[in-house]
Write an enzyme that holds these catalytic residues in place. Structure first.
Site, PDB file in Angstrom:
ATOM      1  N   GLU A 259     -10.107  14.310 -15.593  1.00 44.57           N
ATOM      2  CA  GLU A 259     -10.376  14.091 -14.164  1.00 44.57           C
ATOM      3  C   GLU A 259     -10.921  15.397 -13.570  1.00 44.57           C
ATOM      4  O   GLU A 259     -10.351  16.463 -13.816  1.00 44.57           O
ATOM      5  CB  GLU A 259      -9.044  13.728 -13.494  1.00 44.57           C
TER       6      GLU A 259
ATOM      7  N   HIS B 223      -7.585   8.601  -4.905  1.00 41.45           N
ATOM      8  CA  HIS B 223      -6.368   8.529  -4.095  1.00 41.45           C
ATOM      9  C   HIS B 223      -5.913   7.103  -3.809  1.00 41.45           C
ATOM     10  O   HIS B 223      -4.883   6.907  -3.175  1.00 41.45           O
ATOM     11  CB  HIS B 223      -6.605   9.280  -2.772  1.00 41.45           C
TER      12      HIS B 223
ATOM     13  N   ARG C 237     -23.809  16.178   1.883  1.00 38.98           N
ATOM     14  CA  ARG C 237     -22.499  15.936   2.492  1.00 38.98           C
ATOM     15  C   ARG C 237     -21.652  17.221   2.495  1.00 38.98           C
ATOM     16  O   ARG C 237     -21.597  17.929   1.495  1.00 38.98           O
ATOM     17  CB  ARG C 237     -21.748  14.814   1.757  1.00 38.98           C
TER      18      ARG C 237
ATOM     19  N   ASN D  60     -15.036  11.880 -11.982  1.00 41.25           N
ATOM     20  CA  ASN D  60     -14.675  12.306 -10.638  1.00 41.25           C
ATOM     21  C   ASN D  60     -14.669  11.014  -9.813  1.00 41.25           C
ATOM     22  O   ASN D  60     -15.713  10.549  -9.365  1.00 41.25           O
ATOM     23  CB  ASN D  60     -15.691  13.305 -10.091  1.00 41.25           C
TER      24      ASN D  60
ATOM     25  N   ARG E 169      -6.125  20.610   0.409  1.00 35.73           N
ATOM     26  CA  ARG E 169      -6.847  19.970   1.512  1.00 35.73           C
ATOM     27  C   ARG E 169      -5.874  19.047   2.237  1.00 35.73           C
ATOM     28  O   ARG E 169      -4.692  19.358   2.342  1.00 35.73           O
ATOM     29  CB  ARG E 169      -8.091  19.235   0.961  1.00 35.73           C
TER      30      ARG E 169
ATOM     31  N   ALA F 168     -13.188   9.449  -3.626  1.00 35.96           N
ATOM     32  CA  ALA F 168     -12.122   8.912  -2.762  1.00 35.96           C
ATOM     33  C   ALA F 168     -11.242   7.888  -3.491  1.00 35.96           C
ATOM     34  O   ALA F 168     -10.065   7.722  -3.146  1.00 35.96           O
ATOM     35  CB  ALA F 168     -12.732   8.290  -1.515  1.00 35.96           C
TER      36      ALA F 168
ATOM     37  N   HIS G  18     -12.467  17.316  -9.971  1.00 35.33           N
ATOM     38  CA  HIS G  18     -12.772  17.364  -8.541  1.00 35.33           C
ATOM     39  C   HIS G  18     -13.490  18.665  -8.248  1.00 35.33           C
ATOM     40  O   HIS G  18     -13.048  19.725  -8.707  1.00 35.33           O
ATOM     41  CB  HIS G  18     -11.501  17.263  -7.684  1.00 35.33           C
TER      42      HIS G  18
ATOM     43  N   PRO H 276     -17.810   7.336  -5.318  1.00 34.23           N
ATOM     44  CA  PRO H 276     -18.522   7.199  -4.048  1.00 34.23           C
ATOM     45  C   PRO H 276     -18.872   8.512  -3.355  1.00 34.23           C
ATOM     46  O   PRO H 276     -18.079   9.448  -3.347  1.00 34.23           O
ATOM     47  CB  PRO H 276     -17.555   6.379  -3.184  1.00 34.23           C
ATOM     48  N   ASN H 277     -20.057   8.524  -2.817  1.00 37.47           N
ATOM     49  CA  ASN H 277     -20.605   9.612  -2.006  1.00 37.47           C
ATOM     50  C   ASN H 277     -21.006  10.858  -2.797  1.00 37.47           C
ATOM     51  O   ASN H 277     -21.547  11.798  -2.224  1.00 37.47           O
ATOM     52  CB  ASN H 277     -19.638  10.002  -0.864  1.00 37.47           C
TER      53      ASN H 277
ATOM     54  N   TYR I  80     -18.597  21.033  -0.683  1.00 38.51           N
ATOM     55  CA  TYR I  80     -19.150  20.619  -1.981  1.00 38.51           C
ATOM     56  C   TYR I  80     -20.381  21.424  -2.415  1.00 38.51           C
ATOM     57  O   TYR I  80     -20.886  21.219  -3.523  1.00 38.51           O
ATOM     58  CB  TYR I  80     -19.481  19.121  -1.944  1.00 38.51           C
TER      59      TYR I  80
HETATM   60  C1  DQA Z   1     -13.597  14.904  -4.555  1.00 42.22           C
HETATM   61  C2  DQA Z   1     -12.360  15.013  -3.660  1.00 42.22           C
HETATM   62  C3  DQA Z   1     -12.024  13.681  -3.030  1.00 42.22           C
HETATM   63  O1  DQA Z   1     -10.856  13.793  -2.233  1.00 42.22           O
HETATM   64  C4  DQA Z   1     -13.163  13.221  -2.152  1.00 42.22           C
HETATM   65  O2  DQA Z   1     -12.888  11.947  -1.614  1.00 42.22           O
HETATM   66  C5  DQA Z   1     -14.474  13.247  -2.832  1.00 42.22           C
HETATM   67  C6  DQA Z   1     -14.780  14.319  -3.795  1.00 42.22           C
HETATM   68  C7  DQA Z   1     -14.040  16.258  -5.124  1.00 42.22           C
HETATM   69  O3  DQA Z   1     -14.868  16.245  -6.039  1.00 42.22           O
HETATM   70  O4  DQA Z   1     -13.590  17.306  -4.669  1.00 42.22           O
HETATM   71  O5  DQA Z   1     -15.339  12.437  -2.552  1.00 42.22           O
HETATM   72  O6  DQA Z   1     -13.280  14.064  -5.650  1.00 42.22           O
END
Ligand code: DQA
Length: 146
Positions: free
Chosen positions: A97, A79, A17, A73, A106, A76, A99, A9-10, A22
């Site tokens: 995985e 977690h 964003r 990736n 963070r 959210a 990120h 997501p996102n 990012y």
């Molecule tokens: C993320 C880190 C996550 O905590 C966050 O919710 C994201 C992006 C990252 O790529 O750093 O959406 O996975």
């Protein structure tokens, strides 16, 4: 080698964003970077992005018997999602995985990752380059000879 790259997501809003975290580059820029690398390395790659947990679970299930490696990736859902963890456990496809940000430095809630329990490696804080490192790791460790 066949690799599936899943973004949660996102991540479709990259470039818009929280640019200070990012970066300025878009989701399409990310895809282009990975595609260029895979073309150069003669790796077959497919992409999937969704804002929905169940859709990600469906895609992982569909990958069974098709892909040799997954780069994910989960954003959210990293977690929170036991469903994504269980799907990855079920298909037993080597998974890295990724990120973009350094999740360990963070907020406290970002330090927990369910996907880490199944991932063969976790890469965080390398920006977009982390996806390339993840694919390289899969190539070096899980490339089939035939
Ligand atoms: C993320 C880190 C996550 O905590 C966050 O919710 C994201 C992006 C990252 O790529 O750093 O959406 O996975």
């Amino acid at each position: 080698m066949k690799i599936l790259v899943i973004n949660g997501p996102n991540l479709n809003l990259l470039g818009l964003r929280e640019k200070e975290i990012y970066g300025e580059d878009s989701y399409n820029d990310l895809i282009k970077m990975i595609q260029d690398y895979c073309e150069q390395e003669q790796i077959y790659v497919e992409f999937f992005q969704s804002n929905h947990e169940g859709a990600i679970v469906d895609e992982i299930q569909k990958a069974y018997g098709v892909f040799d490696g997954i780069v994910i990736n989960p954003a959210a859902y990293t977690h929170t999602s036991i469903a994504i963890l269980d799907a990855l456990k079920a298909v037993k496809i080597p998974t890295v995985e990724v990120h973009i940000s350094d999740v360990q430095n963070r907020e406290e809630f970002r330090k927990t990752s369910y996907v880490s329990l199944v991932a063969v490696k976790t890469i965080a804080g390398e920006g977009f380059a982390g996806y390339q490192s993840a694919i390289r790791f899969l190539q070096e460790n899980f490339q089939k000879n035939s």
